[in-house]
Design a protein around this motif. Sequence first.
Motif, PDB file in Angstrom:
ATOM      1  N   ARG A 198       0.818  -1.219   0.000  1.00  0.00           N
ATOM      2  CA  ARG A 198       0.000   0.000   0.000  1.00  0.00           C
ATOM      3  C   ARG A 198       0.851   1.268   0.000  1.00  0.00           C
ATOM      4  O   ARG A 198       0.451   2.275  -0.572  1.00  0.00           O
ATOM      5  CB  ARG A 198      -0.980  -0.010   1.162  1.00  0.00           C
ATOM      6  CG  ARG A 198      -0.348   0.124   2.517  1.00  0.00           C
ATOM      7  CD  ARG A 198      -1.369  -0.068   3.654  1.00  0.00           C
ATOM      8  NE  ARG A 198      -0.784   0.355   4.905  1.00  0.00           N
ATOM      9  CZ  ARG A 198      -1.267   1.311   5.677  1.00  0.00           C
ATOM     10  NH1 ARG A 198      -2.369   1.936   5.346  1.00  0.00           N
ATOM     11  NH2 ARG A 198      -0.665   1.648   6.804  1.00  0.00           N
ATOM     12  N   HIS A 199       2.030   1.234   0.601  1.00  0.00           N
ATOM     13  CA  HIS A 199       2.910   2.405   0.610  1.00  0.00           C
ATOM     14  C   HIS A 199       3.469   2.691  -0.786  1.00  0.00           C
ATOM     15  O   HIS A 199       3.580   3.847  -1.188  1.00  0.00           O
ATOM     16  CB  HIS A 199       4.048   2.220   1.619  1.00  0.00           C
ATOM     17  CG  HIS A 199       3.562   2.151   3.036  1.00  0.00           C
ATOM     18  ND1 HIS A 199       3.245   0.958   3.650  1.00  0.00           N
ATOM     19  CD2 HIS A 199       3.311   3.133   3.933  1.00  0.00           C
ATOM     20  CE1 HIS A 199       2.834   1.212   4.880  1.00  0.00           C
ATOM     21  NE2 HIS A 199       2.860   2.522   5.082  1.00  0.00           N
ATOM     22  N   VAL A 200       3.794   1.641  -1.515  1.00  0.00           N
ATOM     23  CA  VAL A 200       4.281   1.794  -2.889  1.00  0.00           C
ATOM     24  C   VAL A 200       3.165   2.370  -3.755  1.00  0.00           C
ATOM     25  O   VAL A 200       3.391   3.296  -4.548  1.00  0.00           O
ATOM     26  CB  VAL A 200       4.790   0.446  -3.453  1.00  0.00           C
ATOM     27  CG1 VAL A 200       5.106   0.562  -4.932  1.00  0.00           C
ATOM     28  CG2 VAL A 200       5.995  -0.043  -2.657  1.00  0.00           C
ATOM     29  N   LEU A 201       1.963   1.829  -3.602  1.00  0.00           N
ATOM     30  CA  LEU A 201       0.812   2.332  -4.361  1.00  0.00           C
ATOM     31  C   LEU A 201       0.570   3.813  -4.061  1.00  0.00           C
ATOM     32  O   LEU A 201       0.317   4.605  -4.970  1.00  0.00           O
ATOM     33  CB  LEU A 201      -0.445   1.528  -4.029  1.00  0.00           C
ATOM     34  CG  LEU A 201      -0.531   0.153  -4.646  1.00  0.00           C
ATOM     35  CD1 LEU A 201      -1.716  -0.614  -4.075  1.00  0.00           C
ATOM     36  CD2 LEU A 201      -0.639   0.235  -6.153  1.00  0.00           C
ATOM     37  N   LEU A 202       0.655   4.161  -2.793  1.00  0.00           N
ATOM     38  CA  LEU A 202       0.450   5.553  -2.406  1.00  0.00           C
ATOM     39  C   LEU A 202       1.490   6.459  -3.056  1.00  0.00           C
ATOM     40  O   LEU A 202       1.142   7.498  -3.618  1.00  0.00           O
ATOM     41  CB  LEU A 202       0.507   5.704  -0.877  1.00  0.00           C
ATOM     42  CG  LEU A 202       0.333   7.119  -0.351  1.00  0.00           C
ATOM     43  CD1 LEU A 202      -1.072   7.641  -0.639  1.00  0.00           C
ATOM     44  CD2 LEU A 202       0.621   7.162   1.144  1.00  0.00           C
ATOM     45  N   ALA A 203       2.754   6.051  -3.009  1.00  0.00           N
ATOM     46  CA  ALA A 203       3.820   6.866  -3.591  1.00  0.00           C
ATOM     47  C   ALA A 203       3.622   7.039  -5.095  1.00  0.00           C
ATOM     48  O   ALA A 203       3.704   8.159  -5.613  1.00  0.00           O
ATOM     49  CB  ALA A 203       5.184   6.237  -3.292  1.00  0.00           C
ATOM     50  N   VAL A 204       3.341   5.948  -5.798  1.00  0.00           N
ATOM     51  CA  VAL A 204       3.150   6.019  -7.253  1.00  0.00           C
ATOM     52  C   VAL A 204       1.940   6.885  -7.581  1.00  0.00           C
ATOM     53  O   VAL A 204       2.001   7.762  -8.448  1.00  0.00           O
ATOM     54  CB  VAL A 204       3.004   4.605  -7.860  1.00  0.00           C
ATOM     55  CG1 VAL A 204       2.578   4.669  -9.318  1.00  0.00           C
ATOM     56  CG2 VAL A 204       4.300   3.823  -7.708  1.00  0.00           C
ATOM     57  N   PHE A 205       0.836   6.655  -6.862  1.00  0.00           N
ATOM     58  CA  PHE A 205      -0.370   7.426  -7.125  1.00  0.00           C
ATOM     59  C   PHE A 205      -0.138   8.910  -6.871  1.00  0.00           C
ATOM     60  O   PHE A 205      -0.518   9.757  -7.680  1.00  0.00           O
ATOM     61  CB  PHE A 205      -1.546   6.920  -6.279  1.00  0.00           C
ATOM     62  CG  PHE A 205      -2.751   7.792  -6.409  1.00  0.00           C
ATOM     63  CD1 PHE A 205      -3.536   7.730  -7.554  1.00  0.00           C
ATOM     64  CD2 PHE A 205      -3.080   8.709  -5.427  1.00  0.00           C
ATOM     65  CE1 PHE A 205      -4.641   8.565  -7.700  1.00  0.00           C
ATOM     66  CE2 PHE A 205      -4.174   9.546  -5.558  1.00  0.00           C
ATOM     67  CZ  PHE A 205      -4.956   9.469  -6.698  1.00  0.00           C
ATOM     68  N   LEU A 206       0.479   9.246  -5.748  1.00  0.00           N
ATOM     69  CA  LEU A 206       0.686  10.652  -5.418  1.00  0.00           C
ATOM     70  C   LEU A 206       1.598  11.351  -6.420  1.00  0.00           C
ATOM     71  O   LEU A 206       1.352  12.501  -6.791  1.00  0.00           O
ATOM     72  CB  LEU A 206       1.234  10.806  -4.000  1.00  0.00           C
ATOM     73  CG  LEU A 206       0.226  10.542  -2.880  1.00  0.00           C
ATOM     74  CD1 LEU A 206       0.897  10.662  -1.524  1.00  0.00           C
ATOM     75  CD2 LEU A 206      -0.976  11.455  -2.972  1.00  0.00           C
TER      76      LEU A 206
END
Length: 184
Positions: free
Chosen positions: A58-66
């Motif tokens: 979820r942290h990777v997804l958050l970083a990519v999305f942001l």
Amino acid sequence: MLKKLFAKITDIVLGILVTVYIVLEELVWENIAEPIYRFIHSLAILQKPEEFIRGLDRHVLLAVFLVLFVQVELLGLFALQLIGTGKVIAGTMLYAGKIPVAAFTFWLFRISKEKLMTFGWFKRSYELILSIIEKIKLSAIHQRIAARLKQVKAWFKIRLYRPRLYIGRFIEALRNSMTFGKIK
């Protein structure tokens, strides 16, 4: 008298902001970005990447999305700044160029929404944005401008019928060529 002047200036600024919002949301999103998003989402080739994305932390997804989200929003603001300073063609081209990235970002959000919502601050921010959008849509100024722009939208739909037809045929041809595994 000062209150009336301030109210008029506020109405003008709100009118401009709501008009920009309606134009971008309804004309650009509905006629250009949403069909691109639906096309991207319909590609069978993306099923495996979707599974991969769903498996990410979820942290990777958050970083990519942001990173993607901030990039898209900054490009949009810069495009509007260019348009506002009289560089209409450059601003329009920049805005049009960001649409595929925005569609991809929207696709990524839809896939990873469940994991992104596990961040409390993200979920609250998302809900706040949705509530602000809802308040804007329910405001009297939005209703007045939307009614006026409905006529403009109808005019655009008539004028853009042929280009949309050609784009639809082009997307269908792309879809068919990918379905049959060959490009015509």
